[in-house]
Each structure stands twice: as C-alpha cells, then as structure tokens.
Design a protein around this motif. Structure first.
Motif, PDB file in Angstrom:
ATOM      1  N   ALA A 226       0.901  -1.260  -0.249  1.00 55.13           N
ATOM      2  CA  ALA A 226       0.052   0.018  -0.148  1.00 55.13           C
ATOM      3  C   ALA A 226       0.787   1.388  -0.087  1.00 55.13           C
ATOM      4  O   ALA A 226       0.588   2.260  -0.734  1.00 55.13           O
ATOM      5  CB  ALA A 226      -0.927  -0.094   1.221  1.00 55.13           C
ATOM      6  N   ILE A 227       2.110   1.254   0.894  1.00 54.81           N
ATOM      7  CA  ILE A 227       2.865   2.498   0.912  1.00 54.81           C
ATOM      8  C   ILE A 227       3.441   2.774  -0.670  1.00 54.81           C
ATOM      9  O   ILE A 227       3.578   3.777  -0.791  1.00 54.81           O
ATOM     10  CB  ILE A 227       3.985   2.375   1.915  1.00 54.81           C
ATOM     11  N   PHE A 228       3.921   1.664  -1.293  1.00 50.45           N
ATOM     12  CA  PHE A 228       4.613   1.843  -2.462  1.00 50.45           C
ATOM     13  C   PHE A 228       3.624   2.062  -3.466  1.00 50.45           C
ATOM     14  O   PHE A 228       4.084   3.338  -4.323  1.00 50.45           O
ATOM     15  CB  PHE A 228       5.104   0.348  -2.942  1.00 50.45           C
ATOM     16  N   VAL A 229       2.208   2.074  -3.596  1.00 52.20           N
ATOM     17  CA  VAL A 229       1.209   2.330  -4.411  1.00 52.20           C
ATOM     18  C   VAL A 229       0.978   3.817  -4.159  1.00 52.20           C
ATOM     19  O   VAL A 229       0.665   4.744  -5.024  1.00 52.20           O
ATOM     20  CB  VAL A 229       0.021   1.629  -4.491  1.00 52.20           C
ATOM     21  N   VAL A 230       0.906   4.326  -3.000  1.00 53.59           N
ATOM     22  CA  VAL A 230       0.850   5.836  -2.466  1.00 53.59           C
ATOM     23  C   VAL A 230       1.782   6.599  -3.350  1.00 53.59           C
ATOM     24  O   VAL A 230       1.900   7.547  -3.921  1.00 53.59           O
ATOM     25  CB  VAL A 230       0.756   5.828  -1.061  1.00 53.59           C
ATOM     26  N   PHE A 231       3.063   5.933  -3.048  1.00 58.31           N
ATOM     27  CA  PHE A 231       4.416   6.617  -3.793  1.00 58.31           C
ATOM     28  C   PHE A 231       4.116   6.847  -5.197  1.00 58.31           C
ATOM     29  O   PHE A 231       4.315   7.864  -5.707  1.00 58.31           O
ATOM     30  CB  PHE A 231       5.434   5.801  -3.382  1.00 58.31           C
ATOM     31  N   VAL A 232       3.778   5.682  -5.842  1.00 57.21           N
ATOM     32  CA  VAL A 232       3.435   5.471  -7.241  1.00 57.21           C
ATOM     33  C   VAL A 232       2.432   6.688  -7.794  1.00 57.21           C
ATOM     34  O   VAL A 232       2.674   7.444  -8.808  1.00 57.21           O
ATOM     35  CB  VAL A 232       3.115   4.174  -7.936  1.00 57.21           C
ATOM     36  N   TYR A 233       1.543   6.754  -7.025  1.00 58.43           N
ATOM     37  CA  TYR A 233       0.417   7.714  -7.324  1.00 58.43           C
ATOM     38  C   TYR A 233       0.775   8.942  -7.288  1.00 58.43           C
ATOM     39  O   TYR A 233       0.541   9.844  -8.100  1.00 58.43           O
ATOM     40  CB  TYR A 233      -0.901   7.163  -6.225  1.00 58.43           C
ATOM     41  N   VAL A 234       1.480   9.253  -6.308  1.00 61.41           N
ATOM     42  CA  VAL A 234       1.907  10.955  -6.136  1.00 61.41           C
ATOM     43  C   VAL A 234       2.848  11.016  -7.018  1.00 61.41           C
ATOM     44  O   VAL A 234       2.771  12.329  -7.553  1.00 61.41           O
ATOM     45  CB  VAL A 234       2.743  11.122  -4.642  1.00 61.41           C
TER      46      VAL A 234
END
Length: 420
Positions: A226-234
């Motif tokens: 989930a943390i990695f996906v947040v990074f990708v989206y940002v």
C-alpha cells in the motif's frame, strides 16, 4: 493443508496487493482528481493513501487475529455481528461491481482511443472485455496469479517511467496550466473523488488461507504494498501534468496517461501505455470478478444471500455470481458516466474501510493510533464525498442510500421469505 504447500508467497502477495490497487484506478483517476483538486492532486492521493495504508494494516491485523480468509464479512461474523456482516456483504458486492465497471470503462476508452475508435467502439470493447472475462472465469481460469504478477510488474514499470520522464521536465506551472485555481482544502475533494483507486489490497484477505507464513508476513507485505502504491500515485500525479499540462489531463481524463505518454515518447510511448492500461484493467477485472464471486458464494452459503447463488459449475467455479456480477458491471460500464461510477464506488469502500478500522481499533492494543488515523481521516474524506455527491451526483447518491437501507432493513425479510 500444510503451510509449506500454500500457493502464495510474500512476493506474489505483495504484487497482487499492489496490482489490485493500481490495476485500472490510476488510469481513470488522475484526470478526475486534477479536476477536483487542481495543483493539490498529489496531496489528494497522499491523503487517501494514508487511509489506505492504515486500512491495509487493519485488514492484515484482523486476518491474523481471526486466522481465517473472508475479509470484512468474516471479521464481523467472527465478532458475532452476523446481521451487520450480511448488510456489509451486500454493499461490498455492489462496490466491487461498480469497480469492475470502472475497469471495463477504462479498458474500452484506452483501447478505442489508440486506433481512433468512437463511442460505439468504446461500448463494444467495455462490454466485450467483461464478457470475455466472465467466460474465462466460468472455464476455471479466473485466478492466474503468475500472469497477474507479470502484468503488475510491467504496469508499475510503465507508470514509474512515465513519472520519471515528467519529473525530469519539472515545470510547476504545468500543474495549473489550463485549469482554475484551487485552494489547498480542495485536496480533500480530490481524495474523496478517487478513493476507489486504492481499492484492491483487501482482496488478498479473501485468499488469506492460501498465504504462506501469513501470521508473520501478512501485515508487513500488505502495508508495504500500500505504501509503494501511494508513492507511485503521488509521483504520477506530479509527473504526468509536466508533459501536457493539467488542462489536457482533465480534458482527456478517460485516456490521460496515454496522452501524457505520447507527449513523452511519441507513438511508441502511447502504444506502450495503452498496452499497459489494457493489461492492467483486464487483470483487475479478472481478479475482482473472481474474488467477488467467491465472496458472494461464501455469503450465500452462510444464508445472507439467496440459496441459488451458492452454486458451482463442473469446474468448481461459483458460476451464477460470476455471470450476474459480470453482466451488471459490463452494463454499467456501457451506460454509466465516469464520475458517478468512481465516486459511488469510493463511498462504498470508505464505509467498509471505516468499519474495518473500527474493528481493528478494538483489537489493536498499543497501536490503536493506526486504525484511529484511518477512521478520522476517512470520516473527513467520506463527509466531503457525500457533500460532493449531494451537489452533483444526486441520483447515484440516492441509489446508494436506498441500497444501504435495503441491505440493513429489507434484506432480513427478503431472505426469510425465501427460506434463508
């Protein structure tokens, strides 16, 4: 089954959790969130992402606590909240159906745009991908974890390359080019508008009993994904507008990332991003349809759906829910609007995540602050979303309200009348 014989190791669980979130959401969500939040779209993804990370922790912690697959429905069942479990299961099935429709919508638009197809091509492609994946599921090939892992890897690489190319051409003016100014508080409106783009990680809770060494690994794997996906989206929210300007992303929101990729690398870039979008949305439809059908059968087996749902074909597939859910999702993809589908699905998952965070808060011990953050921030985003829907999407909000009332008050009578 011995733990060593379980099918899902940590790498697959991580990839499937990340893919469940990224698979289709960002391809549609970027233009929607920029329209709502303007230059603060990156903050919208961060705010919604904080809720998603807290909720991923809550799902994983509760899965370990109860030691069973089944997600929110099973958590409530094990807590002797059978009535609430039944009501929530109905809402979840509605939410997943809406999500599948968004993925089919995205598939139709991206693929049709790549060859200049018009509205009918979009509709045919959206309906066609739903029909094709209904067929694959009925044949018993609905869960293809290794194929999905490969698709997720390619999808994440494509998104990160696009983001890197955009950030290399950093020009802050592009974040507001072609759109009206937005205050920082608009970030909450943006988070509300696209919360369903973080849906997907919780599908792994339905496969908890297939995860190797789940008690030790499920929490860190799900949370890190989930943390990695947040990074990708940002980084995508910051990078993509650098290539074409925020106005172009909003104007062509249905195919925003292919538009940005074409600006970055011409026709090859557009083709690569369209292929990534096509595979990502297809995989997301496939996994969500498979998991939702399993959930429907589990719920029917427990007496919270009509008995005819609890049926398998010769391949061991819950065929009736596959067909019903797939047909409904395909129909919504053909007739629905982007904003109404995305925001309606977002509201369902905000409600679900609030319930899961509340349950985790009760079992969290010294880490109550994690689900507490999820509940507090999710409540703010949910309130903003309800206000948005009341102002601009009154019909979807009314329909969801009616469905919630039916799930809570009418469902018990319907099931009793059909011999639950």
């Amino acid at each position: 089954m011995a733990d060593s014989g379980k099918a899902l190791g940590p790498v697959r669980v991580w990839a499937l959790a990340a893919g469940g979130m990224v698979g289709g959401g960002i391809y549609i969500a970027l233009g929607v969130v920029i329209a709502a939040a303007g230059i603060w779209s990156w903050l919208s993804f961060l705010l919604a992402g904080i809720v998603a990370v807290a909720t991923a922790w809550s799902y994983a912690t509760l899965s370990n606590h109860f030691g069973k697959a089944g997600g929110a429905f099973e958590f409530l069942e094990e807590s002797n909240r059978e009535g609430w479990a039944g009501s929530l299961s109905w809402l979840l099935i509605v939410g997943y159906t809406l999500t599948i429709s968004v993925y089919a919508y995205a598939f139709g638009h991206y693929v049709a745009w790549s060859f200049g197809g018009g509205p009918w091509a979009i509709r045919l492609l959206a309906a066609g991908i739903a029909a094709a994946l209904i067929g694959l599921n009925l044949l018993g090939v609905g869960k293809m974890t290794m194929v999905e892992v490969v698709i997720v890897s390619g999808n994440l690489i494509a998104l990160l390359v696009l983001a890197a190319f955009g950030l290399a051409h950093w020009n802050p003016g592009q974040l507001s080019n072609g759109i009206a100014a937005h205050p920082p508080t608009a970030a909450f409106a943006g988070a509300a508008a696209i919360f369903m783009s973080y849906e997907g990680f919780q599908l792994l809770a339905y496969d908890y009993d297939e995860v190797r060494d789940a008690q030790r690994l499920f929490v860190p794997v799900l949370v890190s994904a989930a943390i990695f996906v947040v990074f990708v989206y940002v980084v995508v929210a910051l990078g993509a507008p650098m290539l074409v300007g925020a106005g172009a992303i909003v104007d062509q929101r249905e195919v925003a990332l292919s538009v940005a990729a074409r600006a970055a690398a011409g026709t090859p870039g557009m083709i690569a991003m369209t292929v990534a979008a096509g595979f990502a949305t297809s995989a997301a439809i496939n996994s969500t349809l498979f998991s939702t059908a399993k959930l429907a059968r589990r719920v029917a087996d427990d007496g919270e759906l009509p008995r005819w749902i609890d049926h398998e074909n010769g391949a061991g597939v819950p065929d009736r829910p596959v067909v019903v859910i797939g047909v409904l999702a395909g129909t919504l993809a053909v007739i629905g609007s982007l904003s109404s589908l995305v925001e309606a699905a977002s509201l369902v998952f905000l409600v679900t995540f609030a319930i899961v965070n509340l349950m985790a808060w009760r079992h969290a011990g010294r880490r109550k602050w994690i689900p507490g953050i999820g509940m507090a921030l999710g409540s703010v985003i949910g309130t903003v979303l309800i206000i948005r829907l009341a102002r601009s999407e009154t019909i979807p909000l009314a329909v969801l309200g009616i469905l919630m009332l039916v799930a809570i008050f009418v469902r018990p009578r319907l099931l009793a009348g059909r011999g639950k």
